[in-house]
Write a protein that holds these residues in place. Sequence first.
Motif, mmCIF file in Angstrom:
data_model
loop_
_atom_site.group_PDB
_atom_site.id
_atom_site.type_symbol
_atom_site.label_atom_id
_atom_site.label_comp_id
_atom_site.label_asym_id
_atom_site.label_seq_id
_atom_site.Cartn_x
_atom_site.Cartn_y
_atom_site.Cartn_z
ATOM 1 N N ALA A 125 11.405 -46.494 -1.470
ATOM 2 C CA ALA A 125 10.167 -46.397 -0.498
ATOM 3 C C ALA A 125 10.344 -46.948 0.771
ATOM 4 O O ALA A 125 9.952 -46.393 1.870
ATOM 5 N N LEU A 126 11.020 -48.133 0.789
ATOM 6 C CA LEU A 126 11.246 -48.835 2.087
ATOM 7 C C LEU A 126 12.214 -48.031 3.067
ATOM 8 O O LEU A 126 11.895 -48.030 4.231
ATOM 9 N N ALA A 127 13.109 -47.438 2.148
ATOM 10 C CA ALA A 127 14.101 -46.503 3.124
ATOM 11 C C ALA A 127 13.364 -45.542 3.649
ATOM 12 O O ALA A 127 13.633 -45.132 4.772
ATOM 13 N N VAL A 128 12.740 -44.650 3.073
ATOM 14 C CA VAL A 128 11.812 -43.424 3.387
ATOM 15 C C VAL A 128 10.869 -44.166 4.680
ATOM 16 O O VAL A 128 10.677 -43.223 5.689
ATOM 17 N N GLU A 129 10.353 -45.332 4.702
ATOM 18 C CA GLU A 129 9.422 -45.586 5.437
ATOM 19 C C GLU A 129 10.131 -45.830 6.957
ATOM 20 O O GLU A 129 9.628 -45.718 8.005
ATOM 21 N N HIS A 130 11.491 -46.218 6.692
ATOM 22 C CA HIS A 130 12.354 -46.817 8.037
ATOM 23 C C HIS A 130 13.260 -45.237 8.270
ATOM 24 O O HIS A 130 14.176 -45.430 8.962
ATOM 25 N N ALA A 131 12.796 -44.180 7.740
ATOM 26 C CA ALA A 131 13.785 -43.139 7.841
ATOM 27 C C ALA A 131 14.266 -42.802 9.254
ATOM 28 O O ALA A 131 15.470 -42.620 9.639
ATOM 29 N N HIS A 132 13.250 -42.537 10.438
ATOM 30 C CA HIS A 132 13.819 -42.221 11.688
ATOM 31 C C HIS A 132 14.379 -43.450 12.250
ATOM 32 O O HIS A 132 15.422 -43.309 13.052
ATOM 33 N N ALA A 133 14.121 -44.679 12.110
ATOM 34 C CA ALA A 133 14.848 -45.828 12.475
ATOM 35 C C ALA A 133 16.266 -45.884 12.173
ATOM 36 O O ALA A 133 17.227 -46.139 12.830
ATOM 37 N N ILE A 134 16.594 -45.638 10.848
ATOM 38 C CA ILE A 134 17.896 -45.493 10.236
ATOM 39 C C ILE A 134 18.649 -44.236 10.937
ATOM 40 O O ILE A 134 19.744 -44.360 11.286
ATOM 41 N N ALA A 135 17.992 -43.135 10.848
ATOM 42 C CA ALA A 135 18.556 -41.795 11.250
ATOM 43 C C ALA A 135 19.082 -42.097 12.779
ATOM 44 O O ALA A 135 19.974 -41.657 13.449
ATOM 45 N N SER A 136 18.479 -42.911 13.456
ATOM 46 C CA SER A 136 18.697 -43.050 15.017
ATOM 47 C C SER A 136 19.491 -44.465 15.290
ATOM 48 O O SER A 136 19.648 -44.805 16.297
ATOM 49 N N ALA A 137 19.869 -45.031 14.225
ATOM 50 C CA ALA A 137 20.436 -46.516 14.405
ATOM 51 C C ALA A 137 21.807 -46.344 15.194
ATOM 52 O O ALA A 137 21.925 -47.589 15.866
ATOM 53 N N HIS A 138 22.544 -45.458 15.071
ATOM 54 C CA HIS A 138 23.872 -45.583 15.724
ATOM 55 C C HIS A 138 24.584 -44.295 15.931
ATOM 56 O O HIS A 138 24.456 -43.284 14.912
ATOM 57 N N PRO A 139 25.468 -44.122 17.116
ATOM 58 C CA PRO A 139 25.687 -42.794 17.048
ATOM 59 C C PRO A 139 27.154 -42.411 15.946
ATOM 60 O O PRO A 139 27.285 -41.262 15.811
ATOM 61 N N ALA A 140 27.542 -43.196 15.388
ATOM 62 C CA ALA A 140 28.368 -42.921 14.335
ATOM 63 C C ALA A 140 27.557 -42.463 13.120
ATOM 64 O O ALA A 140 28.528 -42.071 12.044
ATOM 65 N N LEU A 141 26.427 -42.370 12.738
ATOM 66 C CA LEU A 141 25.754 -41.852 11.818
ATOM 67 C C LEU A 141 25.608 -40.351 12.281
ATOM 68 O O LEU A 141 25.119 -39.735 12.861
ATOM 69 N N SER A 142 26.046 -39.651 11.160
ATOM 70 C CA SER A 142 26.152 -38.097 11.202
ATOM 71 C C SER A 142 25.267 -37.300 10.349
ATOM 72 O O SER A 142 24.934 -36.058 10.281
ATOM 73 N N GLY A 143 24.376 -38.218 9.469
ATOM 74 C CA GLY A 143 23.351 -37.551 8.673
ATOM 75 C C GLY A 143 22.683 -38.451 7.669
ATOM 76 O O GLY A 143 22.967 -39.537 7.380
ATOM 77 N N ILE A 144 21.670 -38.048 7.009
ATOM 78 C CA ILE A 144 20.746 -38.737 6.350
ATOM 79 C C ILE A 144 20.465 -37.868 4.900
ATOM 80 O O ILE A 144 20.659 -36.508 5.189
ATOM 81 N N ALA A 145 20.299 -38.451 3.955
ATOM 82 C CA ALA A 145 19.828 -37.938 2.563
ATOM 83 C C ALA A 145 18.988 -38.610 1.737
ATOM 84 O O ALA A 145 19.305 -39.951 1.892
ATOM 85 N N LEU A 146 18.424 -37.977 0.990
ATOM 86 C CA LEU A 146 17.851 -38.721 -0.162
ATOM 87 C C LEU A 146 18.614 -39.049 -1.427
ATOM 88 O O LEU A 146 19.389 -38.069 -1.734
#
Length: 276
Positions: A125-146
């Motif tokens: 639940a905490l991860a879902v609440e922070h979804a956008h912050a995680i998704a935009s955390a760093h240029p090296a991040l290429s994707g997110i998934a549940l």
Amino acid sequence: MTAPPLTWLYAPGDRPRVVAKALTAGADVVVIDLEDAVAPDRKEYARAATAELLSAPQPVPVHVRVNALDGPLAHRDLEAVAGRPGLSGLRLPKVTSPEQIIRIAERFTPTATGAPALYALLESALAVEHAHAIASAHPALSGIALGEADLRADLGVREDAGLDWCRSRIVVAARAAGLPPAPQSVHPDIRDLEGLAASCAHGRTLGLLGRAAIHPRQLPIIERAYLPTEREVEEAETIVKAAMTQQGAQALPDGRFIDAAVVAAAHRTLSLARRN
């Protein structure tokens, strides 16, 4: 426009023969799992076997799912596979904050083969609440998934529909962060191909794209579900052709109104259809 992967096939890192078969099964990406699929007393062997495999380039992109970032094993996993020429990406489980992504990204320096792409798995639940912050955390991040198995347990969800809000949440977060559409989590029953197809169809309506698999027999079902239909391709071609002959918003002969957003969607459809 490059179409993203549609199929991500998991294989346990402590079973090299299964990994070898996965590499020729037709998946867009093979994910070697060092986490949930490997028993505690097999972790060291799985890590060593994976590092050995990745010492050479592979026929398809290979990602490694390391162990939980807040545990003692993740550091060893990352050290073992970092810089290996066969490594294309890292799947980071149980991510809950953008700081975790930043720490992992900053420990890699680009090599001749490039730094591995990072993919965050949101499983609480905490991860879902922070979804956008995680998704935009760093240029090296290429994707997110549940990671739906852990998320289901965390939320106490009994019916599959109870996860739809979370699925939509990461679809929006990925789009807002400029990432590719999120893929669906695995369908755990490898014999239930009808259920898999129905689930994929539902996921597509939510804006998900592609899916993780745990058996090669699931791959053609996933691909068929997520590729555009002949009718969708024909409609997209009509829209693109109309946009080439007349700029700006317009109405097609059948009465459909199209504008720049509709044209962009049509181009995405054609890119996906032509991926093979």
